[in-house]
Design a protein around this motif. Sequence first.
Motif, mmCIF file in Angstrom:
data_model
loop_
_atom_site.group_PDB
_atom_site.id
_atom_site.type_symbol
_atom_site.label_atom_id
_atom_site.label_comp_id
_atom_site.label_asym_id
_atom_site.label_seq_id
_atom_site.Cartn_x
_atom_site.Cartn_y
_atom_site.Cartn_z
ATOM 1 N N ASP A 27 1.574 -0.878 -10.935
ATOM 2 C CA ASP A 27 1.879 0.336 -10.179
ATOM 3 C C ASP A 27 2.963 0.109 -9.122
ATOM 4 O O ASP A 27 3.289 1.016 -8.366
ATOM 5 C CB ASP A 27 0.619 0.860 -9.480
ATOM 6 N N GLY A 28 3.487 -1.125 -9.070
ATOM 7 C CA GLY A 28 4.576 -1.420 -8.145
ATOM 8 C C GLY A 28 4.140 -1.762 -6.732
ATOM 9 O O GLY A 28 4.950 -1.731 -5.815
ATOM 10 N N ARG A 29 2.884 -2.102 -6.556
ATOM 11 C CA ARG A 29 2.389 -2.454 -5.226
ATOM 12 C C ARG A 29 2.652 -3.927 -4.928
ATOM 13 O O ARG A 29 2.771 -4.747 -5.833
ATOM 14 C CB ARG A 29 0.895 -2.193 -5.127
ATOM 15 N N ARG A 30 2.741 -4.254 -3.652
ATOM 16 C CA ARG A 30 2.802 -5.646 -3.204
ATOM 17 C C ARG A 30 1.369 -6.097 -2.995
ATOM 18 O O ARG A 30 0.585 -5.404 -2.363
ATOM 19 C CB ARG A 30 3.597 -5.767 -1.906
ATOM 20 N N GLY A 45 1.478 -15.425 -10.693
ATOM 21 C CA GLY A 45 2.910 -15.631 -10.599
ATOM 22 C C GLY A 45 3.455 -15.393 -9.205
ATOM 23 O O GLY A 45 2.714 -15.179 -8.251
ATOM 24 N N PRO A 46 4.764 -15.406 -9.088
ATOM 25 C CA PRO A 46 5.411 -15.340 -7.779
ATOM 26 C C PRO A 46 5.337 -13.972 -7.096
ATOM 27 O O PRO A 46 5.666 -13.851 -5.930
ATOM 28 C CB PRO A 46 6.862 -15.710 -8.083
#
Length: 72
Positions: A27-30, A45-46
């Motif tokens: 969903d594009g969240r950090r 992952g990073p």
Amino acid sequence: MTEPSRVFVTGATGFVGRAVVARLLGDGRRVTVASRKPDSARVFGPDVDVVGWDAAQLSSAVSGCEAVLHLA
């Protein structure tokens, strides 16, 4: 363009936690996760920040998050 919302997740390496983190990333969240074993949380992952359970790390990691999901 606005910055993506930040979400803090505990229990991210569990069955439910992995699915939730994957969805949040999709969903594009950090995403920031807390883990007793930081190396095990590197599977994401990073794109995922990993912190330990140290009080100072947790306080800093939660600051500025839109939501905290406790899945542990």
